[in-house]
Design an enzyme around this catalytic site. Sequence first.
Site, PDB file in Angstrom:
ATOM      1  N   MET A  27      -4.417  -3.478   6.686  1.00 52.14           N
ATOM      2  CA  MET A  27      -5.199  -2.236   6.819  1.00 52.14           C
ATOM      3  C   MET A  27      -5.102  -1.422   5.530  1.00 52.14           C
ATOM      4  SD  MET A  27      -5.026  -1.106  10.770  1.00 52.14           S
ATOM      5  CE  MET A  27      -3.445  -0.288  10.718  1.00 52.14           C
ATOM      6  N   TYR A  29      -3.562   0.412   1.949  1.00 49.63           N
ATOM      7  CA  TYR A  29      -2.440   1.255   1.523  1.00 49.63           C
ATOM      8  C   TYR A  29      -1.237   0.344   1.287  1.00 49.63           C
ATOM      9  CZ  TYR A  29      -0.702   5.867   0.476  1.00 49.63           C
ATOM     10  OH  TYR A  29      -0.244   6.965  -0.191  1.00 49.63           O
ATOM     11  N   LEU A  30      -1.478  -0.612   0.400  1.00 44.76           N
ATOM     12  CA  LEU A  30      -0.574  -1.750   0.252  1.00 44.76           C
ATOM     13  C   LEU A  30       0.784  -1.344  -0.321  1.00 44.76           C
ATOM     14  CD1 LEU A  30      -3.166  -4.325  -1.157  1.00 44.76           C
ATOM     15  CD2 LEU A  30      -2.496  -3.931   1.229  1.00 44.76           C
ATOM     16  N   GLU A  32       5.129  -3.184  -0.805  1.00 41.59           N
ATOM     17  CA  GLU A  32       5.801  -4.458  -1.094  1.00 41.59           C
ATOM     18  C   GLU A  32       5.858  -5.398   0.103  1.00 41.59           C
ATOM     19  OE1 GLU A  32       9.520  -4.114  -3.329  1.00 41.59           O
ATOM     20  OE2 GLU A  32       8.690  -2.291  -4.205  1.00 41.59           O
ATOM     21  N   GLY A  33       5.758  -4.851   1.317  1.00 42.92           N
ATOM     22  CA  GLY A  33       5.675  -5.719   2.490  1.00 42.92           C
ATOM     23  C   GLY A  33       4.417  -6.570   2.423  1.00 42.92           C
ATOM     24  N   HIS A  34       3.288  -5.925   2.133  1.00 47.97           N
ATOM     25  CA  HIS A  34       2.030  -6.665   1.982  1.00 47.97           C
ATOM     26  C   HIS A  34       2.131  -7.641   0.803  1.00 47.97           C
ATOM     27  CE1 HIS A  34       0.579  -2.709   3.757  1.00 47.97           C
ATOM     28  NE2 HIS A  34       0.129  -3.570   4.645  1.00 47.97           N
ATOM     29  N   GLY A 144       3.523 -10.185   9.064  1.00 50.01           N
ATOM     30  CA  GLY A 144       4.900  -9.750   8.895  1.00 50.01           C
ATOM     31  C   GLY A 144       5.657  -9.670  10.212  1.00 50.01           C
ATOM     32  N   LYS A 146       7.711  -7.539  10.647  1.00 51.87           N
ATOM     33  CA  LYS A 146       7.795  -6.085  10.895  1.00 51.87           C
ATOM     34  C   LYS A 146       7.083  -5.725  12.201  1.00 51.87           C
ATOM     35  CE  LYS A 146       7.650  -1.525  10.007  1.00 51.87           C
ATOM     36  NZ  LYS A 146       6.328  -1.091  10.275  1.00 51.87           N
ATOM     37  N   SER A 183       3.007   1.601   5.706  1.00 52.30           N
ATOM     38  CA  SER A 183       2.020   2.536   5.153  1.00 52.30           C
ATOM     39  C   SER A 183       2.236   3.928   5.730  1.00 52.30           C
ATOM     40  CB  SER A 183       0.600   2.060   5.483  1.00 52.30           C
ATOM     41  OG  SER A 183       0.412   0.741   5.020  1.00 52.30           O
TER      42      SER A 183
HETATM   43  P1  AMP Z   1      -0.797  -3.353   8.166  1.00 49.72           P
HETATM   44  O1  AMP Z   1      -1.557  -3.094   6.902  1.00 49.72           O
HETATM   45  O2  AMP Z   1       0.236  -2.305   8.460  1.00 49.72           O
HETATM   46  O3  AMP Z   1      -1.671  -3.685   9.338  1.00 49.72           O
HETATM   47  O4  AMP Z   1       0.054  -4.647   7.880  1.00 49.72           O
HETATM   48  C1  AMP Z   1      -0.558  -5.838   7.434  1.00 49.72           C
HETATM   49  C2  AMP Z   1       0.444  -6.953   7.498  1.00 49.72           C
HETATM   50  O5  AMP Z   1       1.571  -6.624   6.682  1.00 49.72           O
HETATM   51  C3  AMP Z   1       0.989  -7.190   8.917  1.00 49.72           C
HETATM   52  O6  AMP Z   1       1.109  -8.587   9.138  1.00 49.72           O
HETATM   53  C4  AMP Z   1       2.334  -6.531   8.877  1.00 49.72           C
HETATM   54  O7  AMP Z   1       3.263  -7.066   9.777  1.00 49.72           O
HETATM   55  C5  AMP Z   1       2.758  -6.792   7.447  1.00 49.72           C
HETATM   56  N1  AMP Z   1       3.769  -5.837   7.027  1.00 49.72           N
HETATM   57  C6  AMP Z   1       3.703  -4.483   7.105  1.00 49.72           C
HETATM   58  N2  AMP Z   1       4.861  -3.927   6.693  1.00 49.72           N
HETATM   59  C7  AMP Z   1       5.683  -4.960   6.362  1.00 49.72           C
HETATM   60  C8  AMP Z   1       7.018  -5.048   5.877  1.00 49.72           C
HETATM   61  N3  AMP Z   1       7.748  -3.963   5.656  1.00 49.72           N
HETATM   62  N4  AMP Z   1       7.533  -6.270   5.633  1.00 49.72           N
HETATM   63  C9  AMP Z   1       6.790  -7.389   5.857  1.00 49.72           C
HETATM   64  N5  AMP Z   1       5.526  -7.372   6.326  1.00 49.72           N
HETATM   65  C10 AMP Z   1       4.976  -6.178   6.566  1.00 49.72           C
END
Ligand code: AMP
Length: 281
Positions: A27, A29-30, A32-34, A144, A146, A183
């Site tokens: 979604m 707002y990238l 380091e997890g992304h 993730g 997460k 994010s």
């Molecule tokens: P989002 O943009 O929050 O929907 O996340 C997109 C992807 O990034 C999803 O698969 C999340 O699980 C993963 N993600 C978000 N935060 C983290 C994190 N801290 N570590 C690993 N993956 C993450």
Amino acid sequence: MQIARTVAEFRALRASQPGPLGLVPTMGYLHEGHQSLIRAARAANATVALSLFVNPTQFGPNEDFTRYPRDEARDLAICEAEGVDLLLMPSVEEMYPAGASTTVSVGPLSTVLEGAARPGHFDGVATVVTKLFTITEPDRAYFGQKDAQQLMVIRRLTEDLRLPVEIVGCPIIREPDGLAMSSRNVYLAPEERTQALALSRGLRAAVAAWDDGVRDASSLRSRVREEIEAQPLARIDYVSLADQGTLSELEGPVMLPALLSLAVRFGATRLIDNVVLEPSS
Ligand code: AMP
């Protein structure tokens, strides 16, 4: 990097790219997890696609869809730097054309924990991920840990619908002080940010108890609660110790593997975190 804003554009670009294709749905707002997901995709696929779409159907009516953080220019720069080949940035109208009425609903895994706290959330997630899969036709897709329950829901839907994509789960990336990257961390006021460290501290306390031989489910949940309840700004939504396969809540001595997960509010900001209690630990 090539950018597609429509399904047709993406399909045309994809046709000229070598396989296999790895997809990283986000979604935006990238952070380091992304980036860790992109790197995992980059290491295993000839072509890496990233989707950037703030999906309205996974937000409840009183949730943060309109104020969800967005920074397109920064996201583009990160994708470029990480070697993303194809960026899909569709509009809401492109993903949900007028009259769209199909919903993918995954069943029991969707209605507990995050699904209980956020009714309809996983229907929105399952629907958009199914669409992203049919649009991008990835060989592998990266998610993730997460969002542990989301990962389980997506594995279930992929298996149930016989979708020809391998789901790859990636570890949680944390700030140096332990806060899981999100994010939504940007919403936290300084004092909330400090108190939010109790989430990972609580999980670590439970893991330490686990390593010391504590097996009683409610004792393990209590270790987490104690840390968080000591923070005056924190409001616990849930602390759960559940069967890693079914997500049913565990009582008494824990049979492994088990997912210890939590959701905590600081004002309007809702944070989640988790750890898996492993058979070998
Ligand atoms: P989002 O943009 O929050 O929907 O996340 C997109 C992807 O990034 C999803 O698969 C999340 O699980 C993963 N993600 C978000 N935060 C983290 C994190 N801290 N570590 C690993 N993956 C993450």
